[in-house]
Design a protein around this motif. Structure first.
Motif, PDB file in Angstrom:
ATOM      1  N   UNK A 127      -5.866  11.611  15.698  1.00 50.49           N
ATOM      2  CA  UNK A 127      -5.852  10.292  15.054  1.00 50.49           C
ATOM      3  C   UNK A 127      -7.049  10.178  14.118  1.00 50.49           C
ATOM      4  N   UNK A 128      -7.054   9.136  13.337  1.00 53.42           N
ATOM      5  CA  UNK A 128      -8.152   8.944  12.399  1.00 53.42           C
ATOM      6  C   UNK A 128      -9.448   8.602  13.114  1.00 53.42           C
ATOM      7  N   UNK A 129      -9.335   8.032  14.295  1.00 59.00           N
ATOM      8  CA  UNK A 129     -10.540   7.630  15.008  1.00 59.00           C
ATOM      9  C   UNK A 129     -10.953   6.214  14.649  1.00 59.00           C
ATOM     10  N   UNK A 130     -11.937   5.731  15.348  1.00 59.17           N
ATOM     11  CA  UNK A 130     -12.323   4.324  15.271  1.00 59.17           C
ATOM     12  C   UNK A 130     -12.656   3.839  13.856  1.00 59.17           C
TER      13      UNK A 130
ATOM     14  N   UNK B  31      17.257   3.287  10.713  1.00 54.37           N
ATOM     15  CA  UNK B  31      16.772   2.849  12.022  1.00 54.37           C
ATOM     16  C   UNK B  31      15.319   3.279  12.237  1.00 54.37           C
ATOM     17  N   UNK B  32      14.956   4.413  11.652  1.00 52.58           N
ATOM     18  CA  UNK B  32      13.593   4.912  11.853  1.00 52.58           C
ATOM     19  C   UNK B  32      12.606   4.311  10.872  1.00 52.58           C
ATOM     20  N   UNK B  33      13.132   3.762   9.775  1.00 51.99           N
ATOM     21  CA  UNK B  33      12.272   3.334   8.684  1.00 51.99           C
ATOM     22  C   UNK B  33      11.087   2.445   9.097  1.00 51.99           C
ATOM     23  N   UNK B  34      11.334   1.352   9.858  1.00 53.53           N
ATOM     24  CA  UNK B  34      10.186   0.482  10.188  1.00 53.53           C
ATOM     25  C   UNK B  34       9.057   1.236  10.878  1.00 53.53           C
ATOM     26  N   UNK B  35       9.420   2.071  11.851  1.00 54.11           N
ATOM     27  CA  UNK B  35       8.360   2.764  12.583  1.00 54.11           C
ATOM     28  C   UNK B  35       7.660   3.776  11.687  1.00 54.11           C
ATOM     29  N   UNK B  36       8.412   4.393  10.783  1.00 56.06           N
ATOM     30  CA  UNK B  36       7.782   5.362   9.886  1.00 56.06           C
ATOM     31  C   UNK B  36       6.786   4.665   8.964  1.00 56.06           C
ATOM     32  N   UNK B  37       7.201   3.538   8.405  1.00 58.10           N
ATOM     33  CA  UNK B  37       6.310   2.802   7.499  1.00 58.10           C
ATOM     34  C   UNK B  37       5.033   2.396   8.228  1.00 58.10           C
ATOM     35  N   UNK B  38       5.185   1.833   9.420  1.00 61.30           N
ATOM     36  CA  UNK B  38       4.006   1.388  10.167  1.00 61.30           C
ATOM     37  C   UNK B  38       3.109   2.575  10.528  1.00 61.30           C
ATOM     38  N   UNK B  39       3.722   3.668  10.941  1.00 65.74           N
ATOM     39  CA  UNK B  39       2.940   4.849  11.307  1.00 65.74           C
ATOM     40  C   UNK B  39       2.168   5.396  10.105  1.00 65.74           C
ATOM     41  N   UNK B  40       2.833   5.457   8.957  1.00 68.13           N
ATOM     42  CA  UNK B  40       2.157   5.990   7.769  1.00 68.13           C
ATOM     43  C   UNK B  40       0.999   5.075   7.371  1.00 68.13           C
ATOM     44  N   UNK B  41       1.278   3.772   7.318  1.00 68.69           N
ATOM     45  CA  UNK B  41       0.252   2.843   6.843  1.00 68.69           C
ATOM     46  C   UNK B  41      -0.944   2.756   7.776  1.00 68.69           C
ATOM     47  N   UNK B  42      -0.693   2.727   9.087  1.00 71.48           N
ATOM     48  CA  UNK B  42      -1.793   2.411   9.992  1.00 71.48           C
ATOM     49  C   UNK B  42      -2.279   3.576  10.847  1.00 71.48           C
ATOM     50  N   UNK B  43      -1.571   4.687  10.823  1.00 72.77           N
ATOM     51  CA  UNK B  43      -2.026   5.823  11.621  1.00 72.77           C
ATOM     52  C   UNK B  43      -2.281   7.049  10.756  1.00 72.77           C
ATOM     53  N   UNK B  45      -2.661   7.047   7.254  1.00 72.49           N
ATOM     54  CA  UNK B  45      -3.679   6.800   6.217  1.00 72.49           C
ATOM     55  C   UNK B  45      -5.097   6.947   6.783  1.00 72.49           C
ATOM     56  N   UNK B  46      -5.387   6.405   7.987  1.00 76.37           N
ATOM     57  CA  UNK B  46      -6.736   6.629   8.536  1.00 76.37           C
ATOM     58  C   UNK B  46      -7.077   8.107   8.720  1.00 76.37           C
ATOM     59  N   UNK B  47      -6.065   8.957   8.846  1.00 71.35           N
ATOM     60  CA  UNK B  47      -6.375  10.381   8.973  1.00 71.35           C
ATOM     61  C   UNK B  47      -7.025  10.879   7.684  1.00 71.35           C
ATOM     62  N   UNK B  48      -6.592  10.310   6.565  1.00 72.47           N
ATOM     63  CA  UNK B  48      -7.261  10.655   5.310  1.00 72.47           C
ATOM     64  C   UNK B  48      -8.684  10.098   5.326  1.00 72.47           C
ATOM     65  N   UNK B  49      -8.838   8.914   5.915  1.00 71.73           N
ATOM     66  CA  UNK B  49     -10.151   8.270   5.966  1.00 71.73           C
ATOM     67  C   UNK B  49     -11.216   9.104   6.655  1.00 71.73           C
TER      68      UNK B  49
END
Lengths: 299, 315
Positions: A127-130, B31-43, B45-49
């Protein structure tokens, strides 16, 4: 006759063994229940008696001041309401996003199924982490809003795996074939046939989601600043861990008395905040146990 | 020549097949779209962070605009005086937890399986599950109230047997024990459900045969129940070992105070303090990433081991 035979067959060794088992079991039951029992009796006793160690088995000097104080503590009830809102809204969103995804993944003809499975699994391992997550929430302007509590973390891979296992093991393929012959599309089939057959798994995941909303405080602690948005657990943290009652409710009382009252309030607030879940538990126990079983199946 | 033709045919069919299959899966994608969008945006993207762990993050410059720092922040953590203590505390709490909370549910399930009094058995199970439903905050509140050296119930109870109860919350050496014992109290009953289920699946004819051969209850437990639990138990053990380096934040953080910090500062609480209290975003992200990678390696190793032990892996 058979009962008699059984009695005879029970050897000395077995009787001793049974004796040990039941003794340990009784002891463990007491250890499990006593702390909770003590909280209840301490919450209705005279705080002086509790502090002096006079309340061990029975309450002493019936006193409801702790509860009276709490009923006037607005923040607690705001927190309660917020938690209920987050639990209901969060659970609805959780079901709405995870269940359809799980169903889609359970269908063999899903093109690219392996890739999607990997897509959902990666966050279980990395995961990205905190800090990156925190910065991302701020970028989306979700900081200090209701939505941060119910939307960004609503997709849970574990729930998807469990629900997928349920779908692929309990909904027969023939049903879909029959529905197709009758002219139903995937959507209609999913909504009118699959969902009604899946109440058990919906209940399990709804419960998991609701309980985790009820219990956790971490996201609320880092993403919410506004007192009006804080859920119950954060208010409890203030009272139980950071000793915030003393200043908020007890102005004007003498120091020692205030301290005793603060402890009484702590016992009372534990009862007020835990009673609903505990009372609900016997009714939903079946689903919880089911959940543990389904969850233990390999995804 | 023939083979080539065949391959071409397959390819042709393949291309048309893909469009067809994509078309057929259309509603499933929806059917998968909502979960995919939420996963990409909030899980995702932070991986790039995470790149801020390798940069000197300045809010004004943003993630992309901040200057690269290489491994500076990793080195800063490795060389800091908190490096070994945080790692040591995490591992100590973790291994201690496993040593206590892994075998106890098995013992509880074995006991439960021996009980023949149905009513009592049910009561026993319900009362041992109940603590599981206490929230972390309330649990920590209870711990602090109960262990108070002057007013706490433990001190009062111990007074009856003439023992003076020390201020355990103020002793760094007592922290892991407090954490582990309360963890056991809260979750042992709940964790035993899985084993009780495994035991109830045992073929009763096994017991009958053993009884015929004169095996006592204890012998039956030793030679039937325990071997039958081993597969489940070994998977659970492997899973637990995979998360040795990730102790949950919530309980440890609430039980922390200035006096027990020497043993209670774990990696996750340190990441939180560095990041959101001291605002050292890059350092905190670097520590988080380091921990994440260690966890990943552990998990993959564990998965490999379980794949070797069973025919299939856990994932």
């Amino acid at each position: 006759m058979t009962a008699k035979m059984k009695k005879i067959r029970k050897s000395r060794e077995d009787r001793i063994f049974d004796g040990i088992i039941y003794t340990i079991a009784v002891l463990l039951t007491l250890i499990a229940l006593y702390p909770m029992y003590f909280i209840v009796i301490a919450s209705i006793s005279d705080p002086k008696a509790v502090a002096a160690g006079e309340v061990i088995l029975f309450p002493s000097g019936l006193n409801l001041k702790g509860y009276e104080n709490l009923f006037q503590y607005k923040q607690l009830w705001t927190g309660y309401l917020n938690t209920i809102i987050y639990a209901v809204l969060g659970t609805i969103i959780c079901l709405a996003v995870n269940i359809p995804a799980a169903y889609a993944l359970s269908r063999k003809e899903l093109f690219g199924r392996k890739l999607f499975v990997i897509f959902y699994l990666i966050p279980m391992f990395f995961t990205g982490g905190l800090i990156p997550t925190y910065m991302n929430i701020q970028n989306f302007d979700l900081y200090d809003s209701i939505w941060v509590m119910v939307l960004p973390f609503s997709v849970v891979t574990y729930y998807i795996i469990v629900a997928r296992t349920f779908f692929s093991s309990s909904i027969p393929d023939e049903l879909w074939e029959a529905a197709q012959i009758d002219g139903a599309g995937t959507m209609r089939y999913f909504i009118t046939i699959v969902l009604p057959l899946s109440k058990a798994i919906l209940a399990v995941i709804a419960l998991w989601s609701a309980v985790s909303q009820w219990n956790s405080y971490f996201n609320a602690m880092i993403y919410l600043r506004d007192d009006l948005l804080k859920p119950l657990q954060l208010v409890l943290r203030g009272i139980l861990i950071n000793n915030q009652t003393a200043s908020a409710m007890l102005t004007g009382t003498a120091a020692t008395e205030a301290k005793e009252m603060a402890e009484l309030i702590k016992y009372s607030v534990i009862v007020i905040s835990s009673a609903p879940i505990m009372c609900m538990y016997p009714f939903v126990q079946k689903y919880f146990n089911q959940g543990v079983m389904v969850g233990s199946l390999k995804g | 020549m023939k083979g080539k033709q065949k391959a071409l045919q397959v390819k042709k069919r393949g291309a048309r097949g893909i469009v067809e299959r994509l078309n057929k899966s259309k509603s499933l994608y929806l059917l998968m779209l909502p979960s995919i969008v939420i996963f990409v945006l909030f899980t995702y993207i932070p991986m790039y962070g995470i790149v801020i762990a390798f940069k000197t993050y300045k809010p004004a410059l943003g993630i992309a605009g901040s200057k690269w720092a290489g491994l500076t922040y990793f080195k800063q953590y490795f060389n800091s005086y908190q490096f070994w203590p945080t790692i040591k505390n995490t591992i100590v709490i973790s291994l201690y937890s496993i040593a206590v909370t892994f075998p106890l549910p098995i013992a509880l399930a074995l006991m439960c399986n021996q009980m023949t009094a149905k009513r009592f058995k049910k009561f026993f199970q319900v009362s041992t599950y109940l603590p599981h439903f206490i929230s972390t905050v309330v649990m920590c509140g209870m711990i602090i109230l109960f262990t108070s050296p002057r007013n706490g119930i433990i001190a009062h109870l111990l007074k009856y047997v003439g023992i003076e109860f020390p201020n355990v919350m103020g002793q760094a050496s007592a922290f892991p024990t407090i954490y582990v014992l309360t963890e056991a109290w809260q979750h042992v009953g709940w964790d035993s459900i899985l084993y009780i289920a495994a035991l109830s699946a045992i073929d009763p004819t096994l017991y009958e045969a053993a009884t015929m051969d004169g095996a006592s209850k204890f012998k039956r437990m030793l030679h039937i129940d325990i071997p039958m639990l081993l597969p489940t138990a070994s998977i659970m053990f492997i899973l637990r070992m995979g998360s040795v380096m990730s102790v949950g934040f919530e309980k440890v953080y609430l039980l922390q105070n200035n006096l027990n910090q020497k043993t209670s500062e774990i990696i996750s609480t340190y990441v939180y303090k560095m990041g959101l209290i001291s605002n050292q975003y890059s350092l905190s992200a670097a520590i988080g990433l380091f921990n994440n990678i260690v966890n990943l390696v552990l998990l993959l190793t564990v998965n490999l081991i379980s794949a070797k032990l069973q025919d299939t892996s856990l994932i």
